[in-house]
Write an enzyme that holds these catalytic residues in place. Structure first.
Site, short mmCIF file in Angstrom:
data_model
loop_
_atom_site.label_atom_id
_atom_site.label_comp_id
_atom_site.label_asym_id
_atom_site.label_seq_id
_atom_site.Cartn_x
_atom_site.Cartn_y
_atom_site.Cartn_z
N CYS A 398 31.43 46.29 6.85
CA CYS A 398 32.63 45.47 6.65
C CYS A 398 32.13 44.04 6.52
O CYS A 398 31.32 43.76 5.65
CB CYS A 398 33.65 45.67 7.77
SG CYS A 398 32.98 45.64 9.45
N GLY A 401 30.11 44.20 10.65
CA GLY A 401 29.61 45.54 10.94
C GLY A 401 29.83 46.01 12.36
O GLY A 401 29.12 46.91 12.84
#
Length: 625
Positions: A398, A401
């Site tokens: 993302c 993370g």
């Protein structure tokens, strides 16, 4: 750890009682017990108050505050047979309960408290208009009215604030004072070397590295990492400079047959100018080449595309096609922590204290909570399917993370690996993918912190547990654990009774010596495993679960989100209920046998003829459901 003082309440009996007696509104119906205390728990003060119950109106009681909990006991008794015996399973208990009035009990760990506000002022008029409003992290609020004279509110406000938010007052969290003893040491549950060995690692393509043993490479990663065999430690250091927070791509799970892998990391530091890093590009290609049967590496970016593009402005970004030739990128459209926080607030608005029944479906839809659950599950299904089919190895990230990444990797692993569906396996999954890989529990939950408006708070882990519950509803025989197991994990996510979820990362826990100075939640659970077992569980090896992630098949978890409302009747599964009743009967039977054995022990002339344990005295009983 200091030995626990002698106490009427040992760890097992206290937790068992709280499980048996706690009702959905957080109110127990208790029969003649004093203030319960854990070993290490000390009483601070007590005060007469009026509890403004949102369901039953004002109730006069005495509130006790310890360094762990707020405990209210009503001064009035209530002849409510149905409430008085809820959770009592034996005839002797039922008989005793039916003959007594029951006191109303409210038992709230101070770690659950998010905000304490003063209600009314010195000139307030009107009944019960002066007191305290308490907002909790577990979907409920508490309101207490106090007398206006004698600074009664000020004293209670200051004490509650001091012990509910210890970090703001240079006090230790209760987990460091807790002296409970259990039969099982929960800190021994997860050993990373053993877990990777269970997965068949290391092998010819993947190695274990201790480059991060002093947390110098990445201070939010665990000390032990699994990386491609062909990547040197110097390669890892160069890759770390191009990944947010130095969170390089490392292995989470490997498929036992096709050898495709799930790898986790943070976003690349591309920035507005579209920077490239040859070491990072080569490293992802090395990951792809650990399995010669695949041509492309699949990268799942958990974010919506527009968010990933926007992150370039702050130095982040994503893997572009022109830089990563042998990879394909997909965005999963899962929103950020702020969106999730606001969504849960809307859920609370529609379920507490009253459920908006006339427009329930539209109100629930307006929260978007189930829509977010759907997107998280859908993303995890895509990861699991790609790996299970052998089409490709997968990289998941993302932004940093540690939020959406943890949701996706752990749920995908739960779908792929039946071991994680056992009680111990699930504990290992949480320890590995969430705790050791640096989900920011302290920031997301706000343990001991008074800053309730902190923008870092978000229900990311709750959302993960909700997804697990959704899966357990669709596959009722696939999980060894029951709903109670999931709820107790969430309850102690907030309670600060155990060290399991404290701090943001492994390096911070080591600095605070959490495993030496606190008790693990898994100690409690694994010492009482029967209470958390699913009686329908059927162990299956290598079965992949693909839940249906459509809105038609998802539902609000009523037994969690609306459990405090006594008007929402939970419908217990009759088989599971009978299973729990039999466990309670067994426990009472063993207790009675122990008492008899103790009473008769002086009369036994030949020790060799006496049974060595109560279980040996028990007749074999076959249980039918």
């Amino acid at each position: 750890m200091a030995s626990a003082p002698t106490s009427k309440y040992n760890s097992h009996s206290l937790e068992n009682e709280s499980i048996k007696r706690t009702s959905r509104d957080g109110v127990n119906r208790d029969i003649g017990e004093a203030l319960p205390r854990l070993p290490g728990e000390t009483r601070i003060t007590d005060k007469e108050v009026i509890y403004i119950c949102p369901f039953n109106g004002p109730i006069k009681g005495r509130v006790y505050i310890t360094n762990y909990r707020l405990y209210l006991r009503s001064l009035e008794t209530h002849l409510e047979f149905s409430h008085g015996v809820r959770g009592l399973t034996t005839w002797s208990q039922l008989k005793d309960a039916s003959l007594q009035d029951s006191a109303l009990i409210l038992d709230v760990p101070l770690g659950v408290i998010s905000r304490i506000e003063k209600m009314g002022g010195a000139t307030s008029r009107g009944e019960n208009s002066y007191g305290l409003d308490i907002t909790c992290k577990d979907m409920r609020n508490l309101r207490f009215a106090l007398k206006q004279e004698g600074h009664s509110r000020r004293d209670m406000f200051e004490i509650l604030t001091r012990y509910a938010f210890p970090l703001a007052h240079s006090l230790p969290m209760f987990a460091f004072l807790n002296e409970e003893k259990f039969d099982v040491d929960g800190w021994m549950v997860y050993n990373p070397v053993e877990e990777y060995r269970r997965q068949g690692l290391p092998n010819h393509h993947w190695r274990i590295t201790f480059i991060n043993k002093c947390y110098e490479l990445c201070d939010t990663y665990p000390a032990l990492l699994v990386v491609p065999y062909r990547a040197s430690d110097d390669d890892l250091r160069r890759v770390a400079t191009f990944r947010s927070r130095n969170r390089i791509p490392v292995l989470s799970w490997i498929h036992p047959e096709n050898k495709t892998v799930i790898v986790r990391c943070s976003q690349p530091l591309v920035g507005v100018s579209g920077k490239r890093n040859k070491d990072d590009e080569k490293y992802l290609d090395v990951i792809r080449e650990t399995n010669r049967q695949i041509n492309k590496l699949t990268i799942y970016d958990a974010r919506p595309n527009v968010n990933a593009v926007a992150n370039k402005a702050t130095g982040g970004g994503y893997e572009s096609d022109d830089a990563y030739h042998n990879a394909e990128l997909f965005f999963l459209d899962i929103h950020n922590i702020h969106v999730m926080r606001e969504s849960l607030k809307k859920v609370k608005d529609i379920v507490y204290p009253n459920v908006e029944e006339s427009h329930w479906l539209s109100s629930l839809e307006s929260t978007h909570w189930l829509e977010h659950i759907k997107l998280v599950l859908t993303g995890a299904i895509q990861v699991a399917d790609r790996v299970s089919s052998g089409k490709s190895s997968v990289v998941v990230h993302c932004s940093d993370g540690w939020d959406r990444t943890a949701q996706l990797t752990s749920l995908a692993m739960l779908m792929l690996d039946s071991y994680y569906r056992s009680i111990e396996g699930f504990e290992i999954l949480v320890q590995k993918e969430w705790i050791s890989f640096g989900h920011k529990f302290a920031s997301r939950i706000g343990h001991g912190d008074k800053n309730h408006a902190d923008a870092d708070r978000s229900p990311i882990f709750l959302q993960f547990i909700d997804c697990v519950w959704q899966m357990s509803k669709q596959f009722p025989t696939a999980f060894e654990f029951n709903e109670r197991f999931l709820i107790i994990i969430l309850d102690h996510l907030y309670s600060c009774r155990f060290g399991t979820f404290l701090y943001n990362c492994e390096s911070a826990r080591e600095k605070q010596k959490v495993t030496e100075r606190t008790v693990s939640l898994w100690s409690l659970i694994n010492s009482n495993k029967d209470k958390f077992k699913n009686p329908f569980y059927t162990k299956e090896i290598n079965r992949v679960l693909y839940p249906v992630a459509s809105m038609r098949h998802l539902e609000l978890w009523v037994n969690y989100y609306i459990r405090w409302n006594p008007r929402i009747k939970q419908q217990p599964n009759p088989v599971e209920q009978r299973y729990m009743e039999l466990l309670a009967l067994r426990d009472e039977y063993i207790k009675r046998l122990e008492e008899l054995q103790l009473a008769n022990s002086p009369k036994l002339s030949d020790p060799s003829t006496s049974p060595s344990s109560p279980s040996q005295m028990m007749p074999h009983v076959q249980t039918h459901f």
